[in-house]
Design an enzyme around this catalytic site. Structure first.
Site, mmCIF file in Angstrom:
data_model
loop_
_atom_site.group_PDB
_atom_site.id
_atom_site.type_symbol
_atom_site.label_atom_id
_atom_site.label_comp_id
_atom_site.label_asym_id
_atom_site.label_seq_id
_atom_site.Cartn_x
_atom_site.Cartn_y
_atom_site.Cartn_z
ATOM 1 N N HIS A 138 5.826 6.142 11.331
ATOM 2 C CA HIS A 138 5.195 5.989 10.019
ATOM 3 C C HIS A 138 4.236 7.173 9.859
ATOM 4 O O HIS A 138 3.018 7.018 9.909
ATOM 5 C CB HIS A 138 4.452 4.649 9.986
ATOM 6 N N ARG B 136 11.451 3.676 2.857
ATOM 7 C CA ARG B 136 11.142 2.754 3.963
ATOM 8 C C ARG B 136 12.407 1.968 4.255
ATOM 9 O O ARG B 136 13.070 1.473 3.324
ATOM 10 C CB ARG B 136 10.004 1.810 3.568
ATOM 11 N N LYS C 191 26.275 -4.510 -2.873
ATOM 12 C CA LYS C 191 27.739 -4.446 -3.044
ATOM 13 C C LYS C 191 28.390 -3.739 -1.869
ATOM 14 O O LYS C 191 29.590 -3.473 -1.890
ATOM 15 C CB LYS C 191 28.081 -3.695 -4.336
ATOM 16 N N ARG D 91 0.802 -1.229 0.000
ATOM 17 C CA ARG D 91 0.000 0.000 0.000
ATOM 18 C C ARG D 91 0.832 1.275 0.000
ATOM 19 O O ARG D 91 0.553 2.209 -0.742
ATOM 20 C CB ARG D 91 -0.933 0.037 1.223
ATOM 21 N N THR D 92 1.820 1.319 0.878
ATOM 22 C CA THR D 92 2.547 2.590 1.023
ATOM 23 C C THR D 92 3.246 2.933 -0.288
ATOM 24 O O THR D 92 3.141 4.047 -0.788
ATOM 25 C CB THR D 92 3.543 2.495 2.197
#
Ligand code: NCD
Length: 316
Positions: free
Chosen positions: A142, A114, A93, A64-65
């Site tokens: 959040h 995120r 890497k 969703r986000t």
């Protein structure tokens, strides 16, 4: 903007924690988000982010986000670049977060990120000139979810304060409830925290609620809470944050919202969930008028459109 409110300037602002906002600012964002609903549905269009590029950096899974941020960007005429799987990037890497952020800053005008580590968004903001929007940092915050949760309560209940709101489930590791408990306290909502004893709301969050003038009730039993509640905000047990699988197995399935449990609920009770749900809401509840979680997820689009527009200085 067509509605009557004192204009506020958010241009260039990072959105890292809900605590960085005053109640006035939150109200302003929520009013602006209301204006965005028809644009979010594609029924109206104004390319206020035309020519702008969003970097969408997801170091943790998201449905969703990420999609609602990207949809929000597209709906306003902007574009997005990015990744949903960090194992396909130079992180693999050994590149540092700071260097990855420097690149996103060079390639885009806005950054949404995120990350599994608490504090990562704040760090990213130090390395980027572009506004950074925190899409969840570990068990930390959040803020954009919090704003869409507030938007949902406001549009359904016509006000945020005065409601009896129960936050249920994994209050220890759930970042959405950390942000939301704080914000709801700003509005003086009546809060009950329902969790297994091992997953209680962190003391710092409870103390902040108290400082804001709200004394949350804490319990591990859901039965008595349902009858009086105006809002049940249900959360998933955050399996990925448990240091020990045994511990997870002990608490998974602690709460299950089903029609039987809802028998004595208020007619106007709304059930919210940031999603994804696992077992904590029985799908039979979806067909009841209480189920608000899918509409809540849609609300992510107008709210994120409002945020992207405000931080990039574009206006409807
Ligand atoms: C939440 C999250 O990522 O914190 N999901 C979301 O953003 N809608 C909740 C969760 O993962 O349980």
């Amino acid at each position: 903007m067509s509605f009557f409110l004192i204009q506020m300037n958010f241009e260039g602002k990072d959105i890292i924690s809900i605590k960085d906002f005053s109640k006035k600012e939150i109200n302003y964002i929520l009013e602006y988000a209301k204006e965005m609903v028809l644009y979010a549905k594609g029924e109206k269009y104004k390319g206020i982010l035309k020519g702008k590029v969003l970097s969408s950096l997801f170091f943790e899974p998201s449905t969703r986000t990420r999609l609602s941020f990207e949809s929000a960007m597209n709906r306003l005429g902007g574009r997005s670049i990015g990744f949903a799987d960090p194992s396909a990037t130079s992180q693999k890497k050994g590149e540092s977060l700071a260097d990855t952020i420097r690149m996103a800053d060079a390639y885009s005008d806005l950054i949404v990120m995120r990350h599994p580590q608490e504090g990562a968004a704040r760090l990213a903001a130090e390395f980027a000139d572009a506004p950074v929007l925190n899409a969840g940092d570990g068990a930390g915050h959040h803020p954009t979810q919090c704003l869409l949760d507030l938007f949902t309560i406001l549009t359904e209940k016509k006000r945020i304060g005065k409601n009896k709101i129960a936050l249920i489930g994994d209050l220890k590791y759930g970042r959405t409830v950390h942000s939301l408990a704080y914000a709801l306290s700003m509005y003086k909502a009546e809060l009950t925290f329902v969790s297994p004893a091992t997953l209680k709301m962190p003391k710092e969050v409870v103390d902040e609620c108290i400082e804001l003038g709200v004394e949350p009730t804490q319990t591990s039993s859901i039965d008595k809470v349902v009858k009086d509640a105006d809002v049940l905000y249900v959360t998933r047990i955050q399996r990925e944050r448990f240091p020990d699988a045994e511990e997870y197995n002990r608490v998974v399935g602690s709460y299950k919202i089903n029609n039987e449990l809802l028998q004595n609920a208020k007619e106007k009770l709304i059930i919210m969930h940031p999603l994804p749900r696992v077992t904590e809401i029985d799908p039979e509840v979806d067909a009841t008028p209480h189920a608000l979680y899918f509409k809540q997820a849609f609300n992510g689009v107008p709210v994120r459109m409002a945020l992207l527009s405000l931080v990039s200085g574009g206006k409807l």
